[in-house]
Scaffold this active site. Structure first.
Site, PDB file in Angstrom:
ATOM      1  N   ASP A 122      -3.659   1.936   3.022  1.00  0.00           N
ATOM      2  CA  ASP A 122      -3.183   1.255   4.225  1.00  0.00           C
ATOM      3  C   ASP A 122      -2.336   2.264   5.005  1.00  0.00           C
ATOM      4  O   ASP A 122      -1.284   2.699   4.530  1.00  0.00           O
ATOM      5  CB  ASP A 122      -2.351   0.021   3.813  1.00  0.00           C
ATOM      6  CG  ASP A 122      -1.984  -0.847   5.006  1.00  0.00           C
ATOM      7  OD1 ASP A 122      -2.055  -0.349   6.153  1.00  0.00           O
ATOM      8  OD2 ASP A 122      -1.611  -2.024   4.796  1.00  0.00           O
ATOM      9  N   LYS A 150       1.731   0.518  15.624  1.00  0.00           N
ATOM     10  CA  LYS A 150       3.062   1.114  15.645  1.00  0.00           C
ATOM     11  C   LYS A 150       3.056   2.446  16.379  1.00  0.00           C
ATOM     12  O   LYS A 150       3.875   2.674  17.263  1.00  0.00           O
ATOM     13  CB  LYS A 150       3.560   1.333  14.213  1.00  0.00           C
ATOM     14  CG  LYS A 150       4.182   0.146  13.520  1.00  0.00           C
ATOM     15  CD  LYS A 150       3.335  -1.011  13.264  1.00  0.00           C
ATOM     16  CE  LYS A 150       4.065  -2.129  12.575  1.00  0.00           C
ATOM     17  NZ  LYS A 150       3.188  -3.150  12.043  1.00  0.00           N
ATOM     18  N   TRP A 197       3.338  -5.314   1.276  1.00  0.00           N
ATOM     19  CA  TRP A 197       3.439  -6.102   2.509  1.00  0.00           C
ATOM     20  C   TRP A 197       3.027  -7.550   2.217  1.00  0.00           C
ATOM     21  O   TRP A 197       1.996  -7.780   1.577  1.00  0.00           O
ATOM     22  CB  TRP A 197       2.516  -5.482   3.577  1.00  0.00           C
ATOM     23  CG  TRP A 197       2.518  -6.184   4.900  1.00  0.00           C
ATOM     24  CD1 TRP A 197       3.593  -6.705   5.553  1.00  0.00           C
ATOM     25  CD2 TRP A 197       1.382  -6.447   5.733  1.00  0.00           C
ATOM     26  NE1 TRP A 197       3.190  -7.272   6.751  1.00  0.00           N
ATOM     27  CE2 TRP A 197       1.841  -7.115   6.881  1.00  0.00           C
ATOM     28  CE3 TRP A 197       0.009  -6.169   5.622  1.00  0.00           C
ATOM     29  CZ2 TRP A 197       0.999  -7.517   7.912  1.00  0.00           C
ATOM     30  CZ3 TRP A 197      -0.818  -6.560   6.647  1.00  0.00           C
ATOM     31  CH2 TRP A 197      -0.327  -7.224   7.783  1.00  0.00           C
TER      32      TRP A 197
HETATM   33  C1  LMR Z   1       5.781  -6.360   9.318  1.00  0.00           C
HETATM   34  O1  LMR Z   1       5.632  -6.194   8.109  1.00  0.00           O
HETATM   35  O2  LMR Z   1       6.786  -6.895   9.797  1.00  0.00           O
HETATM   36  C2  LMR Z   1       4.708  -5.886  10.269  1.00  0.00           C
HETATM   37  O3  LMR Z   1       3.698  -5.263   9.575  1.00  0.00           O
HETATM   38  C3  LMR Z   1       4.232  -6.948  11.175  1.00  0.00           C
HETATM   39  C4  LMR Z   1       3.510  -8.076  10.498  1.00  0.00           C
HETATM   40  O4  LMR Z   1       2.494  -8.489  11.034  1.00  0.00           O
HETATM   41  O5  LMR Z   1       3.954  -8.587   9.467  1.00  0.00           O
END
Ligand code: LMR
Length: 396
Positions: free
Chosen positions: A211, A246, A130
């Site tokens: 996570d 979510k 992420w």
């Molecule tokens: C995403 O990856 O789009 C979500 O986890 C929201 C975010 O805050 O980035």
């Protein structure tokens, strides 16, 4: 002093929201940020959450501070949800769960905790991970390294390479895992592979940090927590950053939790005091509203049942869209194989497009994705799927 500061480019995911909002095209599609959307394109408030809100309105007697632990009932209910109701580490008093502002709050406080415990510790994250992981851990003063994870040629997991890389990790290393619905690639280890990863963690002595942002979105609430439960069973120490954004669809309410498993109960109690001191220095007290809603839902058998049905509904819709996309792309005569969409899970997959193709989708077709071509599958619906496939065909 502030004159010394220059503008910073928006976070790539958040930048997409603004660009999409400013686009007047009626056909525009936002495939960027990871929020669940229903068939109408709305991110609904769950019925279970609405009911809990009514109860809260009628019963809340004060808006005074919660104190650093937050809502105690929420913490214990989250611990049961994550680790399983009768988990051995919980029964031994080795687990502490503390409410945080969202999963991101949990990640940051977890990072601060690692830094406090071992300032030179390194954190190892999957490649890719992420986008915000790359920012959160260095912001807490930790060095972030990567281990192999996603094979973009085969759209699958590089399991052997991951295991080889992780077998070089040991005490002093924290290894970050996505429990399910990997963000951004949608590929997770299977249950046998998770078992092997947990054995490796126990054998090598690195600290697993998990996570857990999409519990219930891959298979089920319990199955999606498998990685956490295996680590908790086999390893003396585990850190879990979980989110309710979510699965309860309470994104803006900022509901999350940091859980730590320690080798023994006394140490877990000590570590909890460290967490409280970190949160006090950071945001003082946690927010209340969303957490109170989750607390109400998880302490009502009726609302829990309704909520579970709603989670299943969101997951089924995403899986249905995955299948529809893969089938309709093939039926449209696109030669490139997109069948991986059906094999992956959760909100995200990579389309495997170049930055140039992503830009064309945006500029010529008003279809917005981040540059990596990660798409939010939940953004598709019956009205936009054909337009998307035509546009995809045009840029391929
Ligand atoms: C995403 O990856 O789009 C979500 O986890 C929201 C975010 O805050 O980035």
């Amino acid at each position: 002093m502030l004159d010394r500061l220059n503008a910073v480019a928006p976070d790539p995911i958040l930048g997409i929201i603004a660009a999409h909002a400013a686009d007047p095209s009626p056909q525009k599609i936002d495939l960027g940020i990871g929020v669940y959307r229903d068939e109408t394109g709305n991110t609904p408030i769950l019925a279970s959450v609405r009911k809990a809100e009514r109860i809260l309105l009628d019963t809340q007697t004060s808006k005074s501070y919660l104190g650093p632990r937050g809502v105690p009932g929420f913490n214990s209910a989250m611990q049961d949800l994550i680790f399983g109701g009768s988990s051995e580490p919980s029964q031994q008093g080795r687990v502490r769960t503390v409410q945080t502002p969202g999963g991101t709050g949990a990640l940051r406080i977890g990072a601060d905790l690692v830094k406090a415990a071992m300032p030179g510790a390194k954190i190892w994250a999957s490649d890719p991970t992420w986008a915000n992981h790359y920012a959160i851990f260095p912001a807490a003063g930790l060095t972030l390294e990567r281990y192999p994870y996603f094979d973009s040629e085969l759209s699958s997991l590089r399991f052997e390479e991951m295991m080889t890389a992780l077998s070089e990790r040991g005490p002093g290393d924290v290894v970050l895992f996505h429990a399910c619905c990997h963000n951004p690639c949608g590929v997770s280890p299977d249950s046998g592979q998770w078992d092997a990863v947990a054995d490796l963690a126990a054998d090598r002595g690195f600290l697993p940090m998990v996570d857990l942002a999409y519990q219930g979105f891959e298979r089920s609430i319990d199955e999606d927590a498998l990685a956490v439960r295996l680590f908790a069973e086999k390893c003396p120490e585990v850190i879990v950053a979980s989110s309710c954004s979510k699965n309860f669809a309470v994104y803006r309410e900022r509901v999350g939790a940091l859980s730590v498993v320690c080798a023994e109960g006394k140490k877990a109690a000590d570590v909890e005091t460290v967490i409280h001191s970190l949160t006090r220095k950071n945001y003082s007290m946690p927010p209340a509203h969303g957490t109170a809603l989750v607390d109400i839902i998880l302490h009502s058998a009726e609302l829990t049942e309704l909520w579970l049905r709603e989670v299943n509904g969101m997951r089924d819709r995403i899986n249905g869209l995955r299948q529809a996309l893969a089938e309709r792309i093939a039926a449209a005569g696109i030669e490139r194989d997109f069948s991986f969409l059906q094999r992956q899970s959760g909100m995200f997959s990579f389309l495997g497009l170049s930055v140039e193709q992503v830009r064309r989708l945006r500029e010529e077709f008003s279809i917005y994705t981040v540059d990596s071509a990660r798409v939010n599958i939940a953004s598709f619906n019956d009205r936009n799927i054909d337009y998307f496939i035509e546009s995809l065909q045009a840029v391929l």
